[in-house]
Design a protein around this motif. Structure first.
Motif, PDB file in Angstrom:
ATOM      1  N   GLU A   1      16.833  -5.509  -4.279  1.00  0.00           N
ATOM      2  CA  GLU A   1      16.007  -6.712  -4.369  1.00  0.00           C
ATOM      3  C   GLU A   1      14.596  -6.444  -3.833  1.00  0.00           C
ATOM      4  O   GLU A   1      13.784  -7.364  -3.724  1.00  0.00           O
ATOM      5  CB  GLU A   1      16.651  -7.858  -3.582  1.00  0.00           C
ATOM      6  N   THR A   2      14.300  -5.196  -3.510  1.00  0.00           N
ATOM      7  CA  THR A   2      13.006  -4.844  -2.926  1.00  0.00           C
ATOM      8  C   THR A   2      11.935  -4.728  -4.002  1.00  0.00           C
ATOM      9  O   THR A   2      12.021  -3.864  -4.882  1.00  0.00           O
ATOM     10  CB  THR A   2      13.091  -3.520  -2.145  1.00  0.00           C
ATOM     11  N   ASP A   3      10.946  -5.582  -3.951  1.00  0.00           N
ATOM     12  CA  ASP A   3       9.851  -5.565  -4.912  1.00  0.00           C
ATOM     13  C   ASP A   3       8.972  -4.338  -4.674  1.00  0.00           C
ATOM     14  O   ASP A   3       8.676  -3.988  -3.522  1.00  0.00           O
ATOM     15  CB  ASP A   3       9.014  -6.837  -4.779  1.00  0.00           C
ATOM     16  N   TYR A   4       8.551  -3.714  -5.751  1.00  0.00           N
ATOM     17  CA  TYR A   4       7.794  -2.457  -5.626  1.00  0.00           C
ATOM     18  C   TYR A   4       6.465  -2.626  -4.908  1.00  0.00           C
ATOM     19  O   TYR A   4       5.923  -1.664  -4.352  1.00  0.00           O
ATOM     20  CB  TYR A   4       7.585  -1.835  -7.010  1.00  0.00           C
ATOM     21  N   GLN A   5       5.913  -3.850  -4.888  1.00  0.00           N
ATOM     22  CA  GLN A   5       4.637  -4.077  -4.213  1.00  0.00           C
ATOM     23  C   GLN A   5       4.800  -4.502  -2.757  1.00  0.00           C
ATOM     24  O   GLN A   5       3.814  -4.638  -2.039  1.00  0.00           O
ATOM     25  CB  GLN A   5       3.822  -5.134  -4.969  1.00  0.00           C
ATOM     26  N   SER A   6       6.046  -4.679  -2.332  1.00  0.00           N
ATOM     27  CA  SER A   6       6.278  -5.104  -0.943  1.00  0.00           C
ATOM     28  C   SER A   6       6.414  -3.929   0.014  1.00  0.00           C
ATOM     29  O   SER A   6       6.473  -4.116   1.227  1.00  0.00           O
ATOM     30  CB  SER A   6       7.542  -5.965  -0.866  1.00  0.00           C
ATOM     31  N   VAL A   7       6.453  -2.729  -0.518  1.00  0.00           N
ATOM     32  CA  VAL A   7       6.669  -1.523   0.285  1.00  0.00           C
ATOM     33  C   VAL A   7       5.342  -0.833   0.560  1.00  0.00           C
ATOM     34  O   VAL A   7       4.478  -0.754  -0.325  1.00  0.00           O
ATOM     35  CB  VAL A   7       7.629  -0.556  -0.453  1.00  0.00           C
ATOM     36  N   ARG A   8       5.162  -0.325   1.768  1.00  0.00           N
ATOM     37  CA  ARG A   8       3.989   0.500   2.098  1.00  0.00           C
ATOM     38  C   ARG A   8       4.413   1.962   1.957  1.00  0.00           C
ATOM     39  O   ARG A   8       5.203   2.472   2.746  1.00  0.00           O
ATOM     40  CB  ARG A   8       3.513   0.238   3.530  1.00  0.00           C
ATOM     41  N   TYR A   9       3.897   2.617   0.954  1.00  0.00           N
ATOM     42  CA  TYR A   9       4.328   3.979   0.649  1.00  0.00           C
ATOM     43  C   TYR A   9       3.624   4.986   1.555  1.00  0.00           C
ATOM     44  O   TYR A   9       2.415   4.912   1.765  1.00  0.00           O
ATOM     45  CB  TYR A   9       4.058   4.284  -0.828  1.00  0.00           C
TER      46      TYR A   9
END
Length: 267
Positions: free
Chosen positions: A201-209
């Motif tokens: 359920e983790t949105d790709y824009q919610s993560v700090r890569y």
């Protein structure tokens, strides 16, 4: 110096045409690239053809003249032939008037320098050469260090993949390896493994890569195997607002690549 060949049965023409098949490319360590744009990209990347094939009785574009001069200077051969033979070599009914035969250049995994880039693309069991070539092109566009091919992927040096790469075949490091070897190498140094999946359920824009980021894309039809997903540091997905449940593998790679690039530009 040019050599003229006009017969379809000429051994050299037969040999070059055989490079359309993977087993012959592997045996020779050579592959075929077609068109002025791709060959110019190759030259700009420091690569010259082992053999250059041009259509007879036509004036060459200044860039083509530059490629021919570089080929001769590097000790390569230049063959002048007919449009019909060029078409046989390219597999297209409306071929370009220039084809280059190049040494393939896979990079051993252990020789890869992960510090060269903040972004690396990793693809598992890709089957479509157009997708593979497009992913290479995306890698070039976002400044990726290269493409790591896991397990049994389509040949990156196939005519179709090279054509779809639009010259990125010459700008990107290409590694071919197996999953256990890749995972052991990855964990021996810095690097975050990010997989795209529907099982999160983790949105790709919610993560700090965190650099270097290794973006893992699965097979077009099946996605990533469960154990590959379990080995990722992070699994992300892109929102699907319509009825489709996923994006094309190459499109998904582009979306993810630009998200990582945009984050790195904002640091």
């Amino acid at each position: 110096m040019r050599h003229q060949i006009t017969g379809f049965s000429n051994p050299t023409i037969k040999r070059l045409r055989s490079l359309r098949e993977k087993k012959h490319r592997k045996r020779e360590g050579l592959f075929l690239a077609e068109g002025l744009r791709i060959l110019t990209e190759a030259l700009d990347s420091g690569k010259t053809p082992r053999i250059l094939v041009v259509v007879e009785d036509t004036g060459l574009h200044p860039l083509a003249q530059k490629i021919e001069a570089a080929t001769v200077a590097a000790g390569g051969d230049v063959i002048e032939t007919s449009e019909a033979i060029i078409a046989k070599l390219s597999g297209k009914s409306n071929p370009q008037s220039i084809i280059g035969i190049y040494q393939d250049h896979p990079v051993p995994l252990e020789e890869l320098d992960r510090s060269e880039s903040n972004i690396w693309l990793v693809a598992q069991a890709l089957r479509d050469p157009g997708n593979l070539g497009t992913i290479l092109r995306t890698g070039d566009a976002v400044g990726a260090g290269g493409l790591i091919l896991i397990d049994d992927c389509v040949d990156p040096f196939s005519v179709e993949a090279v054509r779809a790469s639009m010259g990125a075949i010459f700008t990107q490091h290409i590694v071919q390896t197996r999953w256990p070897e890749f995972l052991a190498w990855l964990r021996s140094g810095p690097g975050e493994l990010v997989g795209t999946s529907l099982n999160t359920e983790t949105d790709y824009q919610s993560v700090r890569y965190k650099p270097p980021t290794f973006l893992l894309i699965g097979n077009e039809a099946k996605g990533l195997p469960d154990d590959y997903e379990a080995a990722c540091d992070t699994l992300v997905k892109m929102p699907m607002m319509g009825k489709a449940d996923s994006l094309n593998a190459a499109v998904a790679t582009s979306v993810m690549g630009y998200e990582v690039l945009n984050q790195s530009r904002q640091r």
